[in-house]
Design an enzyme around this catalytic site. Structure first.
Site, PDB file in Angstrom:
ATOM      1  N   GLY A  37       4.161   4.854  -0.885  1.00  0.00           N
ATOM      2  CA  GLY A  37       4.889   3.596  -0.902  1.00  0.00           C
ATOM      3  C   GLY A  37       3.926   2.427  -0.988  1.00  0.00           C
ATOM      4  O   GLY A  37       2.777   2.530  -0.544  1.00  0.00           O
ATOM      5  N   GLN A  40       1.056  -6.098  -0.195  1.00  0.00           N
ATOM      6  CA  GLN A  40      -0.232  -5.403  -0.127  1.00  0.00           C
ATOM      7  C   GLN A  40      -1.122  -5.658  -1.344  1.00  0.00           C
ATOM      8  O   GLN A  40      -2.323  -5.422  -1.293  1.00  0.00           O
ATOM      9  CB  GLN A  40      -0.014  -3.882  -0.002  1.00  0.00           C
ATOM     10  CG  GLN A  40       0.630  -3.470   1.310  1.00  0.00           C
ATOM     11  CD  GLN A  40       0.917  -1.986   1.307  1.00  0.00           C
ATOM     12  OE1 GLN A  40       1.964  -1.550   0.858  1.00  0.00           O
ATOM     13  NE2 GLN A  40      -0.029  -1.198   1.791  1.00  0.00           N
ATOM     14  N   CYS A  73      -1.144   3.966   6.106  1.00  0.00           N
ATOM     15  CA  CYS A  73      -0.872   2.827   5.230  1.00  0.00           C
ATOM     16  C   CYS A  73      -2.082   2.593   4.339  1.00  0.00           C
ATOM     17  O   CYS A  73      -3.218   2.665   4.808  1.00  0.00           O
ATOM     18  CB  CYS A  73      -0.606   1.595   6.092  1.00  0.00           C
ATOM     19  SG  CYS A  73      -0.288   0.113   5.131  1.00  0.00           S
ATOM     20  N   LEU A  74      -1.836   2.309   3.060  1.00  0.00           N
ATOM     21  CA  LEU A  74      -2.949   2.061   2.138  1.00  0.00           C
ATOM     22  C   LEU A  74      -3.756   0.834   2.561  1.00  0.00           C
ATOM     23  O   LEU A  74      -4.917   0.709   2.194  1.00  0.00           O
ATOM     24  CB  LEU A  74      -2.416   1.866   0.709  1.00  0.00           C
ATOM     25  CG  LEU A  74      -1.782   3.117   0.075  1.00  0.00           C
ATOM     26  CD1 LEU A  74      -1.162   2.760  -1.279  1.00  0.00           C
ATOM     27  CD2 LEU A  74      -2.796   4.238  -0.077  1.00  0.00           C
ATOM     28  N   HIS A  87       8.991   0.984   6.649  1.00  0.00           N
ATOM     29  CA  HIS A  87       7.574   0.603   6.664  1.00  0.00           C
ATOM     30  C   HIS A  87       7.289  -0.451   5.578  1.00  0.00           C
ATOM     31  O   HIS A  87       6.624  -1.454   5.839  1.00  0.00           O
ATOM     32  CB  HIS A  87       6.730   1.874   6.454  1.00  0.00           C
ATOM     33  CG  HIS A  87       5.256   1.671   6.318  1.00  0.00           C
ATOM     34  ND1 HIS A  87       4.350   2.253   7.172  1.00  0.00           N
ATOM     35  CD2 HIS A  87       4.524   0.966   5.405  1.00  0.00           C
ATOM     36  CE1 HIS A  87       3.116   1.895   6.798  1.00  0.00           C
ATOM     37  NE2 HIS A  87       3.193   1.137   5.725  1.00  0.00           N
ATOM     38  N   GLU A  88       7.835  -0.219   4.381  1.00  0.00           N
ATOM     39  CA  GLU A  88       7.558  -1.152   3.263  1.00  0.00           C
ATOM     40  C   GLU A  88       8.278  -2.482   3.454  1.00  0.00           C
ATOM     41  O   GLU A  88       7.731  -3.535   3.125  1.00  0.00           O
ATOM     42  CB  GLU A  88       7.937  -0.523   1.916  1.00  0.00           C
ATOM     43  CG  GLU A  88       7.262   0.811   1.572  1.00  0.00           C
ATOM     44  CD  GLU A  88       5.755   0.827   1.749  1.00  0.00           C
ATOM     45  OE1 GLU A  88       5.114  -0.231   1.642  1.00  0.00           O
ATOM     46  OE2 GLU A  88       5.216   1.915   2.016  1.00  0.00           O
ATOM     47  N   HIS A  95       6.304  -4.654   5.608  1.00  0.00           N
ATOM     48  CA  HIS A  95       5.222  -5.345   4.887  1.00  0.00           C
ATOM     49  C   HIS A  95       5.706  -6.678   4.301  1.00  0.00           C
ATOM     50  O   HIS A  95       4.993  -7.675   4.354  1.00  0.00           O
ATOM     51  CB  HIS A  95       4.709  -4.491   3.717  1.00  0.00           C
ATOM     52  CG  HIS A  95       3.655  -3.496   4.090  1.00  0.00           C
ATOM     53  ND1 HIS A  95       2.463  -3.841   4.683  1.00  0.00           N
ATOM     54  CD2 HIS A  95       3.597  -2.147   3.939  1.00  0.00           C
ATOM     55  CE1 HIS A  95       1.723  -2.750   4.870  1.00  0.00           C
ATOM     56  NE2 HIS A  95       2.397  -1.703   4.432  1.00  0.00           N
TER      57      HIS A  95
HETATM   58 NI    NI Z   1       1.821   0.322   4.376  1.00  0.00          NI
END
Ligand code: NI
Length: 164
Positions: free
Chosen positions: A45, A50, A90-91, A132-133, A136
């Protein structure tokens, strides 16, 4: 086009994204680049925040074969129930994993990448990923959900790495 991913504790990750006003060619290009960036990472995701693009766009693919792309524009959770505890990563927070509690079942309303409104139900990992997204897009990271002590240790570690 591959986009650079912001990393914690970058303050730009705290930006609250604005709603997409029209799903035009610029947004479609952004969605395409976000999918490329997510698959390349690889991740399941990615939120626009991000990649330093502050409009409400997320891309997701939780399938094993990475062949089920899901794009949500202006996503809204309209129902949630149950509870699930999932070890998240998370990236934007590389090499860090912690358990987070979220709703197990959700119903979401969003626009797809053609600007068509749709609703969908999700549970377990897909529900976790969508929550989660969306976090963000609101400037929230999964690490905000963990204990203060763990957050403090993570911040010290991240600051140390940033000085290298
Ligand atoms: Ni993330």
């Amino acid at each position: 086009m591959l986009l650079p991913i912001l990393c914690y504790p970058d303050k730009k990750l705290r930006t609250i994204a604005k709603p997409v006003e029209a799903v035009n060619d610029a947004i479609k290009t952004q969605v395409k680049s976000m999918f490329e960036t997510m698959y390349d990472a690889p991740g399941i995701g990615l939120a626009a925040t991000q990649v330093d693009f502050h409009q409400r766009v997320i891309v997701i693919d939780v399938s094993d074969e990475q062949d089920q792309p899901l794009c949500l524009i202006n996503p809204e959770i309209i129902e949630k129930s149950g509870e699930i505890e999932w070890e998240e990563g998370c990236l934007s927070v590389p090499n860090y994993y912690e358990s987070v509690k979220r709703a197990n079942d959700i119903k979401v309303r969003a626009l797809d990448q053609n600007g068509e409104e749709f609703e969908m139900e999700a549970s377990e990992i897909l529900a976790v990923c969508i929550q989660h997204e969306i976090d963000h897009l609101n400037g929230i990271l999964f690490v905000d959900h963990i204990s203060k002590l763990k957050q403090k240790r993570l911040k010290e570690k991240a600051n140390k790495q940033a000085r290298l």
